[in-house]
Design a protein around this motif. Sequence first.
Motif, short mmCIF file in Angstrom:
data_model
loop_
_atom_site.label_atom_id
_atom_site.label_comp_id
_atom_site.label_asym_id
_atom_site.label_seq_id
_atom_site.Cartn_x
_atom_site.Cartn_y
_atom_site.Cartn_z
N GLY A 32 0.74 -1.12 -0.05
CA GLY A 32 0.12 -0.05 0.25
C GLY A 32 0.73 1.05 -0.10
N PRO A 33 1.69 1.34 1.04
CA PRO A 33 2.45 2.51 1.09
C PRO A 33 3.43 2.59 -0.39
N PHE A 34 3.93 1.40 -0.74
CA PHE A 34 4.83 1.30 -1.73
C PHE A 34 4.12 1.93 -2.99
N SER A 35 2.89 1.58 -3.23
CA SER A 35 2.25 1.90 -4.41
C SER A 35 2.02 3.53 -4.54
N LYS A 36 2.01 4.14 -3.27
CA LYS A 36 1.62 5.73 -3.45
C LYS A 36 2.66 6.17 -4.23
N HIS A 37 3.66 5.64 -4.46
CA HIS A 37 4.74 6.19 -5.17
C HIS A 37 4.80 5.94 -6.61
N ILE A 38 3.76 5.45 -7.13
CA ILE A 38 3.57 4.88 -8.54
C ILE A 38 2.05 5.42 -8.88
N PRO A 39 2.07 6.49 -9.72
CA PRO A 39 0.74 6.98 -9.73
C PRO A 39 -0.15 6.10 -10.52
N GLY A 40 -1.35 6.00 -10.32
CA GLY A 40 -2.53 5.13 -10.97
C GLY A 40 -2.44 3.69 -10.46
N ARG A 41 -1.64 3.24 -9.52
CA ARG A 41 -1.29 1.91 -8.93
C ARG A 41 -1.74 1.79 -7.53
N GLY A 43 -1.77 -1.38 -4.16
CA GLY A 43 -1.00 -2.16 -3.45
C GLY A 43 -0.94 -3.67 -4.45
N TYR A 44 -2.03 -3.95 -4.58
CA TYR A 44 -2.17 -5.40 -5.13
C TYR A 44 -1.62 -5.56 -6.69
N ILE A 45 -1.64 -4.44 -7.31
CA ILE A 45 -1.02 -4.45 -8.45
C ILE A 45 0.53 -4.42 -8.59
N CYS A 46 0.99 -3.67 -7.66
CA CYS A 46 2.46 -3.61 -7.58
C CYS A 46 2.98 -5.09 -6.89
N ASN A 48 1.60 -7.87 -7.54
CA ASN A 48 1.45 -8.72 -8.75
C ASN A 48 2.55 -8.57 -9.82
N TYR A 49 3.05 -7.12 -9.84
CA TYR A 49 4.05 -6.92 -10.78
C TYR A 49 5.35 -7.38 -10.38
N TYR A 50 5.73 -7.40 -8.94
CA TYR A 50 6.81 -7.81 -8.26
C TYR A 50 6.91 -9.26 -8.42
N ARG A 51 6.04 -9.92 -8.37
CA ARG A 51 5.98 -11.45 -8.62
C ARG A 51 6.41 -11.89 -10.04
N LYS A 52 5.64 -11.05 -10.82
CA LYS A 52 5.93 -11.34 -12.12
C LYS A 52 7.74 -11.26 -12.40
N LEU A 53 7.88 -10.25 -11.98
CA LEU A 53 9.54 -9.71 -12.12
C LEU A 53 10.38 -10.91 -11.68
N ILE A 54 10.08 -11.53 -10.41
CA ILE A 54 10.67 -12.57 -9.51
C ILE A 54 10.75 -13.96 -10.53
N LEU A 55 9.53 -14.26 -11.27
CA LEU A 55 9.36 -15.25 -12.14
C LEU A 55 10.26 -15.12 -13.60
N ASP A 56 10.41 -13.89 -13.77
CA ASP A 56 10.94 -13.45 -15.22
C ASP A 56 12.53 -13.81 -15.16
N PRO A 57 12.98 -14.96 -15.90
CA PRO A 57 14.37 -15.19 -15.92
C PRO A 57 15.33 -13.93 -16.50
N LYS A 58 14.56 -13.11 -17.29
CA LYS A 58 15.50 -12.02 -17.66
C LYS A 58 15.41 -10.88 -16.90
N SER A 59 14.76 -10.84 -15.59
CA SER A 59 14.73 -9.71 -14.57
C SER A 59 15.87 -9.90 -13.69
N ASP A 60 16.23 -8.70 -13.04
CA ASP A 60 17.33 -8.69 -12.20
C ASP A 60 16.78 -8.85 -10.88
N VAL A 61 15.67 -9.01 -10.64
CA VAL A 61 14.95 -9.26 -9.43
C VAL A 61 14.90 -10.38 -8.99
N THR A 62 15.49 -10.68 -7.76
CA THR A 62 15.29 -12.16 -6.98
C THR A 62 14.78 -11.80 -5.62
#
Length: 101
Positions: A32-41, A43-46, A48-62
């Motif tokens: 919730g607090p995280f999403s306040k820094h991303i206009p129009g988003r 908490g649950y959208i952020c 979901n996107y985070y989990r998508k990044l974790i699963l993406d083998p091309k992503s630098d997020v682990t």
Amino acid sequence: ADEHELFMETLTRFKATSEWGLKGDKKSYKWGPFSKHIPGRVGYICSNYYRKLILDPKSDVTDTNYEYDGSIKKLVFIQPPKNTAAPPNNPAIPGPTVGTA
């Protein structure tokens, strides 16, 4: 900056603060607090996107707090056993990393 860049900048900033970490004896990412820094988003959208990044083998997020459960084909958030939580902002707590690519 595009939305992905803004997300990554916010992630880097948040992982170093008390807004990110433990809630009682449980790991808790405060989307919730995280999403306040991303206009129009929200908490649950952020989240979901985070989990998508974790699963993406091309992503630098682990994140060692998540593991992929192939039997249910789902990313699972791992909770520590009760009474073993480290204090907030402790470097011993595993968590997200963002590559420097």
